[in-house]
Write a protein that holds these residues in place. Structure first.
Motif, PDB file in Angstrom:
ATOM      1  N   CYS A  48      -9.439  14.966   8.375  1.00  0.00           N
ATOM      2  CA  CYS A  48      -8.029  15.249   8.141  1.00  0.00           C
ATOM      3  C   CYS A  48      -7.233  13.949   8.020  1.00  0.00           C
ATOM      4  CB  CYS A  48      -7.495  16.116   9.277  1.00  0.00           C
ATOM      5  SG  CYS A  48      -5.749  16.532   9.154  1.00  0.00           S
ATOM      6  N   ALA A  49      -7.435  13.062   8.957  1.00  0.00           N
ATOM      7  CA  ALA A  49      -6.727  11.779   8.950  1.00  0.00           C
ATOM      8  C   ALA A  49      -7.099  10.972   7.711  1.00  0.00           C
ATOM      9  CB  ALA A  49      -7.042  10.990  10.216  1.00  0.00           C
ATOM     10  N   SER A  50      -8.377  10.921   7.393  1.00  0.00           N
ATOM     11  CA  SER A  50      -8.829  10.178   6.212  1.00  0.00           C
ATOM     12  C   SER A  50      -8.213  10.736   4.943  1.00  0.00           C
ATOM     13  CB  SER A  50     -10.351  10.216   6.094  1.00  0.00           C
ATOM     14  OG  SER A  50     -10.939   9.510   7.143  1.00  0.00           O
ATOM     15  N   TRP A  51      -8.197  12.057   4.840  1.00  0.00           N
ATOM     16  CA  TRP A  51      -7.617  12.694   3.660  1.00  0.00           C
ATOM     17  C   TRP A  51      -6.147  12.316   3.521  1.00  0.00           C
ATOM     18  CZ3 TRP A  51      -3.599  16.018   2.738  1.00  0.00           C
ATOM     19  CH2 TRP A  51      -3.530  16.541   1.450  1.00  0.00           C
ATOM     20  N   ALA A  52      -5.401  12.385   4.620  1.00  0.00           N
ATOM     21  CA  ALA A  52      -3.973  12.069   4.589  1.00  0.00           C
ATOM     22  C   ALA A  52      -3.735  10.617   4.188  1.00  0.00           C
ATOM     23  CB  ALA A  52      -3.338  12.363   5.941  1.00  0.00           C
ATOM     24  N   ILE A  53      -4.540   9.718   4.689  1.00  0.00           N
ATOM     25  CA  ILE A  53      -4.395   8.297   4.380  1.00  0.00           C
ATOM     26  C   ILE A  53      -4.740   8.031   2.921  1.00  0.00           C
ATOM     27  CG2 ILE A  53      -5.358   5.998   4.839  1.00  0.00           C
ATOM     28  CD1 ILE A  53      -5.659   7.038   7.809  1.00  0.00           C
ATOM     29  N   GLU A  54      -5.867   8.568   2.467  1.00  0.00           N
ATOM     30  CA  GLU A  54      -6.333   8.311   1.108  1.00  0.00           C
ATOM     31  C   GLU A  54      -5.447   8.957   0.043  1.00  0.00           C
ATOM     32  OE1 GLU A  54     -10.455   9.389   0.965  1.00  0.00           O
ATOM     33  OE2 GLU A  54     -10.924   8.065   2.643  1.00  0.00           O
ATOM     34  N   GLY A  56      -2.180   9.579   0.445  1.00  0.00           N
ATOM     35  CA  GLY A  56      -0.805   9.114   0.566  1.00  0.00           C
ATOM     36  C   GLY A  56       0.146  10.129   1.186  1.00  0.00           C
ATOM     37  N   GLU A  57      -0.397  11.064   1.938  1.00  0.00           N
ATOM     38  CA  GLU A  57       0.462  12.053   2.611  1.00  0.00           C
ATOM     39  C   GLU A  57       1.419  11.308   3.525  1.00  0.00           C
ATOM     40  OE1 GLU A  57       2.375  15.073   3.286  1.00  0.00           O
ATOM     41  OE2 GLU A  57       0.537  15.591   2.250  1.00  0.00           O
ATOM     42  N   SER A  58       2.709  11.570   3.366  1.00  0.00           N
ATOM     43  CA  SER A  58       3.686  10.795   4.132  1.00  0.00           C
ATOM     44  C   SER A  58       4.479  11.628   5.136  1.00  0.00           C
ATOM     45  CB  SER A  58       4.657  10.088   3.186  1.00  0.00           C
ATOM     46  OG  SER A  58       5.333  11.038   2.395  1.00  0.00           O
ATOM     47  N   GLY A  63      -4.514  14.691  11.461  1.00  0.00           N
ATOM     48  CA  GLY A  63      -5.548  14.058  12.267  1.00  0.00           C
ATOM     49  C   GLY A  63      -5.040  13.535  13.593  1.00  0.00           C
ATOM     50  N   GLY A  64      -3.974  14.131  14.089  1.00  0.00           N
ATOM     51  CA  GLY A  64      -3.411  13.712  15.363  1.00  0.00           C
ATOM     52  C   GLY A  64      -2.501  12.504  15.275  1.00  0.00           C
ATOM     53  N   MET A  65      -2.208  12.049  14.056  1.00  0.00           N
ATOM     54  CA  MET A  65      -1.367  10.868  13.888  1.00  0.00           C
ATOM     55  C   MET A  65       0.025  11.260  13.410  1.00  0.00           C
ATOM     56  SD  MET A  65      -3.802   7.937  12.296  1.00  0.00           S
ATOM     57  CE  MET A  65      -4.430   8.919  10.958  1.00  0.00           C
ATOM     58  N   SER A  66       1.020  10.602  13.968  1.00  0.00           N
ATOM     59  CA  SER A  66       2.403  10.815  13.554  1.00  0.00           C
ATOM     60  C   SER A  66       2.613  10.173  12.184  1.00  0.00           C
ATOM     61  CB  SER A  66       3.354  10.179  14.566  1.00  0.00           C
ATOM     62  OG  SER A  66       3.228   8.767  14.522  1.00  0.00           O
ATOM     63  N   GLN A  67       3.765  10.427  11.600  1.00  0.00           N
ATOM     64  CA  GLN A  67       4.093   9.839  10.309  1.00  0.00           C
ATOM     65  C   GLN A  67       4.059   8.320  10.367  1.00  0.00           C
ATOM     66  OE1 GLN A  67       6.996  13.481   9.040  1.00  0.00           O
ATOM     67  NE2 GLN A  67       7.884  11.486   8.995  1.00  0.00           N
ATOM     68  N   ARG A  74      -2.209   3.618   6.480  1.00  0.00           N
ATOM     69  CA  ARG A  74      -2.221   3.622   5.022  1.00  0.00           C
ATOM     70  C   ARG A  74      -2.020   2.211   4.487  1.00  0.00           C
ATOM     71  NH1 ARG A  74       1.594   6.789   4.321  1.00  0.00           N
ATOM     72  NH2 ARG A  74       0.381   8.634   4.697  1.00  0.00           N
ATOM     73  N   ARG A  75      -1.124   1.449   5.110  1.00  0.00           N
ATOM     74  CA  ARG A  75      -0.919   0.060   4.675  1.00  0.00           C
ATOM     75  C   ARG A  75      -2.212  -0.734   4.817  1.00  0.00           C
ATOM     76  NH1 ARG A  75       4.429   0.593   6.887  1.00  0.00           N
ATOM     77  NH2 ARG A  75       3.684  -0.031   8.934  1.00  0.00           N
ATOM     78  N   ARG A  76      -2.898  -0.560   5.940  1.00  0.00           N
ATOM     79  CA  ARG A  76      -4.170  -1.257   6.137  1.00  0.00           C
ATOM     80  C   ARG A  76      -5.194  -0.813   5.100  1.00  0.00           C
ATOM     81  NH1 ARG A  76      -4.836  -0.149  12.306  1.00  0.00           N
ATOM     82  NH2 ARG A  76      -2.909  -1.063  13.018  1.00  0.00           N
ATOM     83  N   PHE A  77      -5.270   0.497   4.857  1.00  0.00           N
ATOM     84  CA  PHE A  77      -6.214   1.058   3.881  1.00  0.00           C
ATOM     85  C   PHE A  77      -5.910   0.513   2.491  1.00  0.00           C
ATOM     86  CE2 PHE A  77      -7.125   4.372   0.708  1.00  0.00           C
ATOM     87  CZ  PHE A  77      -8.476   4.529   0.895  1.00  0.00           C
ATOM     88  N   THR A  78      -4.631   0.523   2.105  1.00  0.00           N
ATOM     89  CA  THR A  78      -4.232   0.057   0.783  1.00  0.00           C
ATOM     90  C   THR A  78      -4.498  -1.432   0.631  1.00  0.00           C
ATOM     91  OG1 THR A  78      -2.529   1.754   0.710  1.00  0.00           O
ATOM     92  CG2 THR A  78      -2.301  -0.054  -0.846  1.00  0.00           C
ATOM     93  N   ASN A  79      -4.157  -2.213   1.636  1.00  0.00           N
ATOM     94  CA  ASN A  79      -4.405  -3.657   1.584  1.00  0.00           C
ATOM     95  C   ASN A  79      -5.889  -3.953   1.491  1.00  0.00           C
ATOM     96  OD1 ASN A  79      -1.694  -4.250   1.698  1.00  0.00           O
ATOM     97  ND2 ASN A  79      -1.675  -4.536   3.915  1.00  0.00           N
TER      98      ASN A  79
END
Length: 92
Positions: A48-54, A56-58, A63-67, A74-79
């Motif tokens: 769930c978390a991976s899907w949201a990050i990949e 760009g769900e904002s 995945g238990g993570m806040s916005q 996401r910034r780390r993933f994108t960088n």
């Protein structure tokens, strides 16, 4: 290409009102905390978390993570993706 979302069937939130994961108004913090409790029991939390990050769900808790946590990851993933896809410059 259609993404594989089979993991959704196994999510702890399956069948729940999605609004429980999107905080609004004066009770936003309580809503986020309540959603995180559901996520804490979820067998597909990482997917769930991976899907949201990949994707760009904002908004919402994923995945238990806040916005805010999602934005940071996401910034780390994108960088990391930008760094790994750019070729090194030739020396001058």
């Amino acid at each position: 290409m259609i993404p594989n979302l089979d993991w959704l069937e196994h999510a702890a939130c399956a069948g729940m009102d999605p609004r429980a994961f999107f905080s609004i108004g004066n009770h936003a913090r309580a809503q986020v905390n309540s959603a995180r409790k559901v996520c804490a029991t979820c067998p597909v939390r990482e997917q769930c978390a991976s899907w949201a990050i990949e994707t760009g769900e904002s908004n919402g808790v994923w995945g238990g993570m806040s916005q805010q946590e999602l934005r940071k990851k996401r910034r780390r993933f994108t960088n990391r993706h930008k760094t790994s896809t750019t070729s090194p410059k030739a020396p001058a």
